[in-house]
Design a protein around this motif. Structure first.
Motif, PDB file in Angstrom:
ATOM      1  N   GLY A 109      40.643  43.791  43.032  1.00 12.53           N
ATOM      2  CA  GLY A 109      39.867  42.789  42.309  1.00 12.53           C
ATOM      3  C   GLY A 109      38.732  42.254  43.151  1.00 12.53           C
ATOM      4  O   GLY A 109      37.581  42.128  42.676  1.00 12.53           O
ATOM      5  N   HIS A 110      39.012  41.919  44.415  1.00 15.08           N
ATOM      6  CA  HIS A 110      37.954  41.430  45.320  1.00 15.08           C
ATOM      7  C   HIS A 110      36.849  42.482  45.475  1.00 15.08           C
ATOM      8  O   HIS A 110      35.650  42.147  45.498  1.00 15.08           O
ATOM      9  N   LEU A 111      37.263  43.740  45.578  1.00 12.78           N
ATOM     10  CA  LEU A 111      36.296  44.823  45.756  1.00 12.78           C
ATOM     11  C   LEU A 111      35.408  44.968  44.516  1.00 12.78           C
ATOM     12  O   LEU A 111      34.175  45.077  44.629  1.00 12.78           O
ATOM     13  N   SER A 112      36.020  44.947  43.333  1.00 13.98           N
ATOM     14  CA  SER A 112      35.240  45.064  42.092  1.00 13.98           C
ATOM     15  C   SER A 112      34.321  43.859  41.917  1.00 13.98           C
ATOM     16  O   SER A 112      33.190  43.994  41.419  1.00 13.98           O
ATOM     17  N   LYS A 113      34.792  42.700  42.333  1.00 13.64           N
ATOM     18  CA  LYS A 113      33.958  41.491  42.260  1.00 13.64           C
ATOM     19  C   LYS A 113      32.749  41.635  43.188  1.00 13.64           C
ATOM     20  O   LYS A 113      31.614  41.279  42.823  1.00 13.64           O
ATOM     21  N   ALA A 114      32.988  42.175  44.395  1.00 13.93           N
ATOM     22  CA  ALA A 114      31.889  42.383  45.339  1.00 13.93           C
ATOM     23  C   ALA A 114      30.886  43.398  44.810  1.00 13.93           C
ATOM     24  O   ALA A 114      29.694  43.337  45.126  1.00 13.93           O
ATOM     25  N   GLU A 115      31.354  44.326  43.988  1.00 15.07           N
ATOM     26  CA  GLU A 115      30.480  45.337  43.384  1.00 15.07           C
ATOM     27  C   GLU A 115      29.847  44.842  42.082  1.00 15.07           C
ATOM     28  O   GLU A 115      29.181  45.613  41.391  1.00 15.07           O
ATOM     29  N   ASP A 116      30.103  43.546  41.752  1.00 18.31           N
ATOM     30  CA  ASP A 116      29.578  42.928  40.530  1.00 18.31           C
ATOM     31  C   ASP A 116      30.071  43.664  39.275  1.00 18.31           C
ATOM     32  O   ASP A 116      29.308  43.973  38.365  1.00 18.31           O
ATOM     33  N   ARG A 117      31.383  43.905  39.251  1.00 17.25           N
ATOM     34  CA  ARG A 117      32.022  44.528  38.084  1.00 17.25           C
ATOM     35  C   ARG A 117      33.127  43.589  37.607  1.00 17.25           C
ATOM     36  O   ARG A 117      34.315  43.806  37.869  1.00 17.25           O
ATOM     37  N   PRO A 118      32.761  42.518  36.909  1.00 16.35           N
ATOM     38  CA  PRO A 118      33.733  41.468  36.585  1.00 16.35           C
ATOM     39  C   PRO A 118      34.876  41.932  35.689  1.00 16.35           C
ATOM     40  O   PRO A 118      36.011  41.465  35.844  1.00 16.35           O
ATOM     41  N   ASP A 119      34.615  42.825  34.744  1.00 16.30           N
ATOM     42  CA  ASP A 119      35.695  43.277  33.857  1.00 16.30           C
ATOM     43  C   ASP A 119      36.764  44.040  34.633  1.00 16.30           C
ATOM     44  O   ASP A 119      37.970  43.836  34.430  1.00 16.30           O
ATOM     45  N   ARG A 120      36.309  44.917  35.532  1.00 19.08           N
ATOM     46  CA  ARG A 120      37.278  45.648  36.355  1.00 19.08           C
ATOM     47  C   ARG A 120      37.997  44.705  37.311  1.00 19.08           C
ATOM     48  O   ARG A 120      39.197  44.859  37.566  1.00 19.08           O
ATOM     49  N   ALA A 121      37.274  43.735  37.819  1.00 25.72           N
ATOM     50  CA  ALA A 121      37.891  42.756  38.715  1.00 25.72           C
ATOM     51  C   ALA A 121      38.973  41.975  37.980  1.00 25.72           C
ATOM     52  O   ALA A 121      40.083  41.781  38.499  1.00 25.72           O
ATOM     53  N   LEU A 122      38.672  41.535  36.768  1.00 25.96           N
ATOM     54  CA  LEU A 122      39.648  40.768  35.988  1.00 25.96           C
ATOM     55  C   LEU A 122      40.902  41.593  35.734  1.00 25.96           C
ATOM     56  O   LEU A 122      42.027  41.099  35.904  1.00 25.96           O
ATOM     57  N   ALA A 123      40.719  42.856  35.332  1.00 24.63           N
ATOM     58  CA  ALA A 123      41.880  43.716  35.069  1.00 24.63           C
ATOM     59  C   ALA A 123      42.722  43.890  36.328  1.00 24.63           C
ATOM     60  O   ALA A 123      43.959  43.881  36.279  1.00 24.63           O
ATOM     61  N   ALA A 124      42.067  44.037  37.477  1.00 28.62           N
ATOM     62  CA  ALA A 124      42.800  44.207  38.739  1.00 28.62           C
ATOM     63  C   ALA A 124      43.556  42.935  39.106  1.00 28.62           C
ATOM     64  O   ALA A 124      44.711  42.987  39.540  1.00 28.62           O
ATOM     65  N   TYR A 125      42.919  41.781  38.943  1.00 29.94           N
ATOM     66  CA  TYR A 125      43.602  40.510  39.236  1.00 29.94           C
ATOM     67  C   TYR A 125      44.801  40.302  38.303  1.00 29.94           C
ATOM     68  O   TYR A 125      45.836  39.783  38.718  1.00 29.94           O
TER      69      TYR A 125
END
Length: 659
Positions: free
Chosen positions: A83-99
């Motif tokens: 989630g942190h990685l996807s957030k750093a890549e500015d991919r909020p939907d993927r980050a949310l799913a990971a969290y």
């Protein structure tokens, strides 16, 4: 601690300090050295991902996380870091799913709850954000020792988690979250009675905590105390009659008590507010399937994956009907889903087993076996099963359960003749035998009852196992009391017939215990030829309790141990067990039915031959098959897969495997 372990701990501790100090390059370098010697080290992979994320080496970070999830798919911190990685890549939907996955695997991850709340707020989902923030606040309020115990639990370190949680509760004995956590540890150890007591006490102390009551309901269901679970679910619903989660819980518990119409009514109430909720649609499909309404079940499952194409549970539910055939479009969609990188571990498992069934139906054994093997490997990495430990358990039963033991306890157990135990291996035809006997007017079909397994666990005690050695020390009061307890606690599943069936297959490991406490119970060994039985188990995704099925060699070794142990029971308890070969039932139904009924001291009834017409709830994977007349279609399903079954043949050995 071994010298290598000391060195590893030193590298990890130093790398952690380097990361805290912002010296990410040095940390990544040291971790890379450790991983060159131990490429599957979970902590090293996790810290490597963290260090590389800070260095903005996103590909390297994602590779480390991929390797970590391959060896520990439910490692919550790995999904949080994703989630942190996807957030750093500015991919909020993927980050949310990971969290969200992170919190599913480890609900004590405060950072993941907080991150979810922030993303949900930014997306305009105010209520969902509020719920996530409330969870973050709840976890934040935990004392540090309790939080540490929770992380140990959710990372699979059960012994250390139990020690830490018990130490905390000794100082704070009525801490609700501590009691709930210790109960969850008990569930994972199989100590369901302990978990039941803890949660009952906690609910009395804090009756308004919905999460606590939900946990209590889960344990009551696992103990098959279905009426009590339903009562708790209804009490919860009274606090918020329009809450869809509570309505769904009442539906699930109504289904467990056999009130399928009530279950369907509650599921429909949930769907009025959330018509495309995939979990509710799938659960509704399960209720319809168990009720015998297959076409409606299929429609409900299809609605579930139409609403959420990545909902693997619904696809596998269709495959598990055994009679459903997937369309070209459905197979194409399933393949597209498994090729996605962000599919949850459990969804991937479901898709693999469903695709295995789809390609088997299309006479493509190579493709089918590939998916079955992948699904089993995904399950195996989650398992703690040890074939050596199971062999030791078999040997212990043979050593302890001698003719002298049974002679010493002769006449001491509960004399009730009510139970009929059908046991053996899963996928050996036990559901067919149950359906035949349950079609008799004097026999109630029930479930795979956990009572004998629970008693054996209780007899093990804490720490070093005392079972089966403890059988030598049982008194007359013990054996009679345990038998009477079995009769009483299983009464809830009966409908008034003088006899009832317990179809738990794993009870074959405890025939000695059964014979001591219930000397007049009937015991039937449902047996199927080795290759068909073992391969059928390999391609079946069991809900729980059959962890030996995730490897062909483990299945073959388990079957061999089962045959050997059953031969022991035949020697020490001659005539106590009726062996019924599945292939014989298919070849001569009436002859085997009469043999079964004679053994059970039951008069012949024509309904037993027309078992497929009997209307009753069947909750096993064979539910649709036993609603059809006897046929030979399933006998040789393993033969097209023979080129891939070498490990199974080797494990079975020359006496059991075909030439």
């Amino acid at each position: 601690m071994a010298e290598n372990d000391v060195a590893r701990e030193g590298v990890l501790k130093a790398a952690q300090s380097l990361i805290y100090d912002g010296r990410f390059e040095e940390a990544a370098r040291d971790l890379a050295r450790l991983l060159s010697d131990a490429p599957n080290d979970a902590e090293a992979l996790y810290m490597s991902a963290v260090a590389n994320r800070y260095l903005k080496r996103f590909d390297a970070a994602r590779a480390a996380l991929g390797a970590l999830k391959a060896v520990q798919p439910e490692f919550g911190r790995a999904h949080q870091e994703e989630g942190h990685l996807s957030k750093a890549e500015d991919r909020p939907d993927r980050a949310l799913a990971a969290y969200q996955r992170a919190c599913r695997y480890n609900p004590a991850l405060q950072a993941s709850w907080t991150a979810q709340a922030e993303i949900l707020e930014a997306q305009g989902h105010a209520e969902a954000a509020r719920q996530a923030r409330a969870e973050a606040d709840r976890v934040r309020a935990w004392p540090k020792p309790l939080a540490a115990a929770a992380h140990l639990l959710y990372e699979g370190k059960l012994v250390k988690a139990e020690q830490a949680c018990r130490a905390f509760l000794q100082k704070t004995p009525h801490h609700i979250e501590g009691m709930r956590l210790l109960a969850e540890i008990g569930v994972r150890f199989g100590a369901l009675e302990d978990a039941d007591f803890l949660l009952e006490s906690a609910v009395e102390l804090e009756p308004t905590d919905p999460k606590l009551r939900l946990d209590y309901i889960q344990v009551l269901r696992k103990r098959q105390k279905f009426e009590a679970a339903l009562a708790q679910a209804k009490a919860l619903l009274q606090t918020a009659p329009d809450n869809p989660v509570f309505q769904s819980q009442v539906a699930i518990e109504s289904m467990q008590t056999g009130d399928y119409q009530a279950a369907l009514d509650y599921f429909d109430r949930v769907l009025e507010r959330a018509p495309n909720d995939p979990a509710t649609l799938t659960s509704r499909g399960h209720a319809l399937k168990t009720f015998g309404r297959s076409e409606e079940a299929i429609a409900s499952y299809r609605r579930a994956f139409t609403a959420k194409p990545g909902h693997g549970d619904a696809y596998y539910a269709l495959a598990n009907l055994k009679t459903y055939r997937f369309s070209d479009g459905e197979i194409e969609e399933m393949r597209r889903q498994v090729e996605q990188g962000d599919l949850s571990h459990q969804d991937r498992v479901h898709f693999c087993f469903a695709l295995g069934k789809a390609y088997e139906d299309r006479d493509d054994p190579a493709a089918a076996f590939g998916f079955y093997a992948e699904g089993n490997e995904l399950k195996r990495v989650q398992s703690r099963y040890s074939a050596d430990q199971m062999d030791a358990e078999f040997e212990a039963q043979k050593e302890v359960c001698t003719p002298e033991l049974f002679e010493r306890h002769a006449g001491r157990g509960c004399p009730a003749p009510d139970p009929i135990f059908i046991l053996g291996l899963p996928r050996a035809g036990s559901t067919l035998l149950e359906q035949i006997l349950a079609s008799h007017s004097q026999v109630d079909g029930t479930l795979e009852l956990p009572n004998i397994l629970s008693l054996s666990h209780r007899l093990r005690g804490r720490g070093q196992s005392r079972y089966p050695d403890v059988l030598r020390d049982l008194t007359a009061e013990h054996v009679r009391g345990f038998g009477e307890e079995f009769i009483e606690t299983t009464r809830i599943h009966r409908k008034g017939a003088p006899f009832f069936i317990d179809k738990m297959p794993n009870n074959f490991r405890h025939i000695g215990l059964i014979r001591l406490i219930l000397p007049n119970a009937k015991i039937i060994d449902a047996r199927r030829e080795p290759m068909g039985c073992c391969f059928s188990a390999f391609k079946q995704l069991f809900a729980e309790g059959q962890e030996f099925t995730y490897s062909l060699s483990d299945i073959g070794r388990y079957y061999r141990g089962y045959v050997d142990l059953m031969a022991h029971w035949d020697r020490v308890l001659p005539g106590a067990v009726l062996r019924v070969q599945h292939e014989d039932v298919v070849a001569d139904l009436e002859g085997q039915v009469r043999r079964l009924l004679d053994f059970c001291d039951l008069p012949f009834e024509e309904a037993c031959l027309e078992f497929h017409k009997t209307e009753r709830a069947v909750r096993t994977a064979s539910s649709e098959q036993v609603r059809r007349p006897i046929n030979t279609s399933g006998l040789d399903q393993w033969r097209p897969f023979e080129p891939f079954l070498g490990p199974l043949k080797d494990a079975l050995g020359p006496e059991l495997a075909p030439a």
